[in-house]
Scaffold this motif. Sequence first.
Motif: not given
Length: 229
Positions: A11-16, A24-33, A59-64
Amino acid sequence: MKEVILESVNLSKEYMSTGTGVVRVFHNISFALTRGDIVALTGASGSGKSTLLNILGSLDKPTSGKVLLENEALNELSPEKLSQMRNKKIGFIFQFHHLLPEFTALENVMMPALIAGTSDSASSRRAEELLTEVGLAERMKHKPSELSGGEAQRVAVARAFMMQPSLILADEPTGNLDEINSMKLFDMMLTLAQRYEQTFLIATHNIELAKRATRHMHLEKGVLSEAGT
Ligand SMILES: Nc1ncnc2c1ncn2[C@@H]1O[C@H](COP(=O)(O)OP(=O)(O)OP(=O)(O)O)[C@@H](O)[C@H]1O
Ligand SMILES: [Mg+2]
Protein backbone atom coordinates in the motif's frame (compact mmCIF):
# COMPACT_ATOMS: atom_id res chain seq x y z
CA MET A 1 -2.22 -21.19 11.26
CA LYS A 2 -4.69 -18.55 12.25
CA GLU A 3 -7.15 -17.27 9.70
CA VAL A 4 -5.99 -14.12 7.91
CA ILE A 5 -8.63 -11.42 8.20
CA LEU A 6 -6.94 -8.43 6.62
CA GLU A 7 -4.07 -8.15 4.23
CA SER A 8 -2.39 -4.99 3.10
CA VAL A 9 -0.32 -5.50 -0.03
CA ASN A 10 2.23 -2.85 -1.06
CA LEU A 11 0.00 0.00 0.00
CA SER A 12 1.20 3.47 -0.90
CA LYS A 13 -0.50 6.79 -0.45
CA GLU A 14 0.37 10.17 -1.86
CA TYR A 15 -1.71 13.31 -1.67
CA MET A 16 -1.56 16.01 -4.29
CA SER A 17 -1.69 19.27 -2.45
CA THR A 18 -1.93 22.64 -4.20
CA GLY A 19 0.41 24.35 -1.74
CA THR A 20 3.13 21.77 -1.15
CA GLY A 21 2.94 19.50 -4.19
CA VAL A 22 3.04 15.76 -3.57
CA VAL A 23 2.77 14.60 0.03
CA ARG A 24 4.09 11.06 0.23
CA VAL A 25 2.48 9.59 3.34
CA PHE A 26 3.69 5.97 3.13
CA HIS A 27 5.17 3.61 0.61
CA ASN A 28 4.78 -0.14 0.01
CA ILE A 29 3.22 -1.10 3.30
CA SER A 30 2.49 -4.83 3.59
CA PHE A 31 1.20 -6.74 6.61
CA ALA A 32 -1.46 -9.23 7.62
CA LEU A 33 -3.81 -9.33 10.59
CA THR A 34 -5.16 -12.66 11.76
CA ARG A 35 -8.32 -13.47 13.71
CA GLY A 36 -8.13 -12.23 17.27
CA ASP A 37 -5.15 -9.92 16.72
CA ILE A 38 -5.38 -6.81 18.84
CA VAL A 39 -2.96 -4.37 17.29
CA ALA A 40 -1.95 -0.94 18.48
CA LEU A 41 -0.79 1.45 15.75
CA THR A 42 1.41 4.27 16.98
CA GLY A 43 3.27 7.05 15.20
CA ALA A 44 3.81 10.78 15.53
CA SER A 45 1.09 13.21 14.53
CA GLY A 46 1.06 13.37 10.72
CA SER A 47 2.75 9.97 10.28
CA GLY A 48 -0.28 8.61 8.42
CA LYS A 49 -2.23 6.54 10.98
CA SER A 50 -5.64 7.93 10.04
CA THR A 51 -4.80 7.73 6.34
CA LEU A 52 -3.89 4.05 6.74
CA LEU A 53 -7.01 3.21 8.77
CA ASN A 54 -9.23 5.01 6.28
CA ILE A 55 -7.73 3.05 3.40
CA LEU A 56 -8.02 -0.26 5.28
CA GLY A 57 -11.66 0.55 5.99
CA SER A 58 -12.27 1.58 2.35
CA LEU A 59 -13.16 5.15 3.31
CA ASP A 60 -10.22 6.30 1.17
CA LYS A 61 -8.30 4.80 -1.76
CA PRO A 62 -4.59 4.01 -1.88
CA THR A 63 -2.44 5.50 -4.65
CA SER A 64 -1.23 1.96 -5.31
CA GLY A 65 -1.43 -1.45 -3.70
CA LYS A 66 -4.46 -3.26 -2.38
CA VAL A 67 -6.39 -4.31 0.68
CA LEU A 68 -7.89 -7.77 1.06
CA LEU A 69 -10.57 -8.34 3.65
CA GLU A 70 -11.23 -12.04 4.15
CA ASN A 71 -9.47 -12.64 0.82
CA GLU A 72 -11.63 -10.19 -1.12
CA ALA A 73 -9.83 -7.28 -2.78
CA LEU A 74 -11.72 -4.12 -1.79
CA ASN A 75 -10.71 -2.29 -4.97
CA GLU A 76 -12.41 -4.94 -7.11
CA LEU A 77 -15.81 -4.66 -5.46
CA SER A 78 -18.75 -2.73 -6.90
CA PRO A 79 -19.83 0.32 -4.88
CA GLU A 80 -22.89 -1.62 -3.62
CA LYS A 81 -20.84 -4.64 -2.55
CA LEU A 82 -18.30 -2.32 -0.92
CA SER A 83 -20.89 -0.54 1.18
CA GLN A 84 -22.39 -3.89 2.21
CA MET A 85 -18.93 -5.06 3.20
CA ARG A 86 -18.37 -1.89 5.22
CA ASN A 87 -21.68 -2.35 6.98
CA LYS A 88 -21.25 -6.04 7.84
CA LYS A 89 -17.56 -6.70 8.10
CA ILE A 90 -15.95 -3.52 9.38
CA GLY A 91 -16.68 -1.59 12.55
CA PHE A 92 -15.35 1.95 12.98
CA ILE A 93 -14.65 3.90 16.14
CA PHE A 94 -13.37 7.46 15.78
CA GLN A 95 -11.94 10.03 18.18
CA PHE A 96 -15.26 11.86 18.23
CA HIS A 97 -18.13 9.44 18.60
CA HIS A 98 -19.93 10.28 15.30
CA LEU A 99 -23.26 9.23 16.78
CA LEU A 100 -26.41 10.45 15.07
CA PRO A 101 -27.64 13.31 17.30
CA GLU A 102 -31.37 12.85 16.73
CA PHE A 103 -31.38 9.19 17.77
CA THR A 104 -31.09 7.59 21.21
CA ALA A 105 -28.09 5.51 22.29
CA LEU A 106 -30.11 2.35 21.65
CA GLU A 107 -31.17 3.47 18.16
CA ASN A 108 -27.60 4.45 17.29
CA VAL A 109 -26.33 0.99 18.24
CA MET A 110 -29.21 -0.68 16.35
CA MET A 111 -28.55 1.33 13.18
CA PRO A 112 -26.01 -0.93 11.40
CA ALA A 113 -28.32 -3.94 11.92
CA LEU A 114 -31.39 -2.05 10.69
CA ILE A 115 -29.45 -0.95 7.59
CA ALA A 116 -28.54 -4.61 6.98
CA GLY A 117 -32.22 -5.57 7.16
CA THR A 118 -32.27 -7.22 10.60
CA SER A 119 -35.66 -7.06 12.33
CA ASP A 120 -36.39 -4.34 14.88
CA SER A 121 -36.81 -6.82 17.71
CA ALA A 122 -33.60 -8.76 17.03
CA SER A 123 -31.64 -5.51 16.56
CA SER A 124 -32.91 -4.00 19.76
CA ARG A 125 -32.26 -7.19 21.75
CA ARG A 126 -28.62 -7.31 20.63
CA ALA A 127 -28.14 -3.54 21.08
CA GLU A 128 -29.51 -3.74 24.63
CA GLU A 129 -27.13 -6.60 25.38
CA LEU A 130 -24.14 -4.65 24.11
CA LEU A 131 -25.09 -1.42 25.88
CA THR A 132 -25.44 -3.41 29.09
CA GLU A 133 -21.99 -4.90 28.51
CA VAL A 134 -20.46 -1.44 28.20
CA GLY A 135 -22.22 -0.34 31.40
CA LEU A 136 -24.93 1.81 29.86
CA ALA A 137 -28.10 -0.11 30.72
CA GLU A 138 -29.40 3.05 32.40
CA ARG A 139 -28.63 5.36 29.48
CA MET A 140 -30.18 3.59 26.49
CA LYS A 141 -32.89 6.21 25.94
CA HIS A 142 -30.46 9.15 26.13
CA LYS A 143 -29.54 11.09 23.03
CA PRO A 144 -25.83 11.78 22.40
CA SER A 145 -26.11 15.34 23.76
CA GLU A 146 -27.40 13.83 27.03
CA LEU A 147 -24.32 11.62 27.47
CA SER A 148 -20.85 12.36 28.82
CA GLY A 149 -17.91 12.09 26.39
CA GLY A 150 -16.88 8.71 27.81
CA GLU A 151 -20.44 7.39 27.69
CA ALA A 152 -20.90 8.52 24.08
CA GLN A 153 -17.67 6.77 23.19
CA ARG A 154 -18.92 3.57 24.85
CA VAL A 155 -22.06 3.79 22.69
CA ALA A 156 -19.79 4.10 19.64
CA VAL A 157 -17.91 0.98 20.80
CA ALA A 158 -21.18 -0.94 21.19
CA ARG A 159 -22.22 0.20 17.70
CA ALA A 160 -18.92 -0.99 16.21
CA PHE A 161 -19.45 -4.46 17.71
CA MET A 162 -23.11 -4.65 16.67
CA MET A 163 -22.61 -6.62 13.46
CA GLN A 164 -19.82 -8.78 14.89
CA PRO A 165 -17.63 -7.50 12.06
CA SER A 166 -14.45 -9.28 11.01
CA LEU A 167 -12.42 -6.16 11.67
CA ILE A 168 -12.74 -3.15 13.95
CA LEU A 169 -10.75 -0.03 13.16
CA ALA A 170 -10.42 2.54 15.90
CA ASP A 171 -8.78 5.91 15.29
CA GLU A 172 -7.66 7.37 18.62
CA PRO A 173 -10.86 6.25 20.32
CA THR A 174 -9.60 7.50 23.68
CA GLY A 175 -8.04 10.71 22.32
CA ASN A 176 -10.76 12.83 23.79
CA LEU A 177 -10.97 11.27 27.26
CA ASP A 178 -9.10 11.75 30.52
CA GLU A 179 -6.58 9.15 31.65
CA ILE A 180 -8.93 7.09 33.82
CA ASN A 181 -11.68 6.98 31.23
CA SER A 182 -9.17 6.20 28.47
CA MET A 183 -7.95 3.20 30.42
CA LYS A 184 -11.51 2.05 31.17
CA LEU A 185 -12.60 2.36 27.55
CA PHE A 186 -9.48 0.63 26.30
CA ASP A 187 -9.97 -2.28 28.71
CA MET A 188 -13.60 -2.53 27.70
CA MET A 189 -12.66 -2.72 24.03
CA LEU A 190 -10.03 -5.36 24.74
CA THR A 191 -12.48 -7.46 26.76
CA LEU A 192 -15.10 -7.30 24.02
CA ALA A 193 -12.51 -7.99 21.31
CA GLN A 194 -11.25 -11.04 23.19
CA ARG A 195 -14.73 -12.33 23.94
CA TYR A 196 -15.79 -12.16 20.30
CA GLU A 197 -12.35 -13.11 18.91
CA GLN A 198 -12.36 -9.87 17.01
CA THR A 199 -9.52 -8.47 14.98
CA PHE A 200 -8.91 -4.98 16.26
CA LEU A 201 -6.60 -2.24 14.97
CA ILE A 202 -6.32 0.80 17.21
CA ALA A 203 -4.40 3.97 16.40
CA THR A 204 -3.27 5.64 19.59
CA HIS A 205 -0.76 8.16 20.89
CA ASN A 206 -0.82 6.51 24.27
CA ILE A 207 2.16 4.16 24.60
CA GLU A 208 0.88 2.74 27.92
CA LEU A 209 -2.34 1.69 26.19
CA ALA A 210 -0.44 0.38 23.18
CA LYS A 211 1.47 -1.99 25.48
CA ARG A 212 -1.78 -3.75 26.41
CA ALA A 213 -2.39 -4.85 22.83
CA THR A 214 -1.14 -8.20 21.54
CA ARG A 215 0.79 -6.58 18.68
CA HIS A 216 2.29 -3.16 18.24
CA MET A 217 2.96 -1.55 14.87
CA HIS A 218 4.68 1.77 14.47
CA LEU A 219 4.50 4.16 11.54
CA GLU A 220 7.44 6.47 10.99
CA LYS A 221 8.68 8.32 7.92
CA GLY A 222 6.36 6.37 5.66
CA VAL A 223 7.55 2.98 6.92
CA LEU A 224 5.55 0.58 9.07
CA SER A 225 7.45 -1.62 11.47
CA GLU A 226 6.43 -4.21 14.00
CA ALA A 227 7.53 -3.11 17.45
CA GLY A 228 7.97 -5.36 20.47
CA THR A 229 5.12 -5.21 22.96
N1 LIG B 1 -6.40 15.54 2.03
C1 LIG B 1 -5.09 15.71 2.21
N2 LIG B 1 -4.34 16.41 1.32
C2 LIG B 1 -3.01 16.57 1.50
N3 LIG B 1 -2.33 16.07 2.56
C3 LIG B 1 -3.02 15.38 3.47
C4 LIG B 1 -4.43 15.16 3.36
N4 LIG B 1 -4.83 14.43 4.42
C5 LIG B 1 -3.74 14.20 5.17
N5 LIG B 1 -2.63 14.76 4.60
C6 LIG B 1 -1.26 14.69 5.11
O1 LIG B 1 -0.91 13.32 5.24
C7 LIG B 1 -0.14 13.10 6.41
C8 LIG B 1 -0.76 12.01 7.27
O2 LIG B 1 -1.96 12.47 7.88
P1 LIG B 1 -2.79 11.59 8.90
O3 LIG B 1 -4.03 12.33 9.23
O4 LIG B 1 -2.96 10.23 8.32
O5 LIG B 1 -1.80 11.51 10.15
P2 LIG B 1 -2.01 10.89 11.60
O6 LIG B 1 -0.87 9.97 11.86
O7 LIG B 1 -3.38 10.31 11.71
O8 LIG B 1 -1.87 12.15 12.54
P3 LIG B 1 -2.61 12.48 13.96
O9 LIG B 1 -1.88 11.67 14.98
O10 LIG B 1 -2.35 13.93 14.12
O11 LIG B 1 -4.05 12.15 13.83
C9 LIG B 1 -0.03 14.45 7.11
O12 LIG B 1 1.23 14.99 6.81
C10 LIG B 1 -1.13 15.27 6.49
O13 LIG B 1 -0.76 16.63 6.44
MG1 LIG C 1 -5.06 10.77 12.88
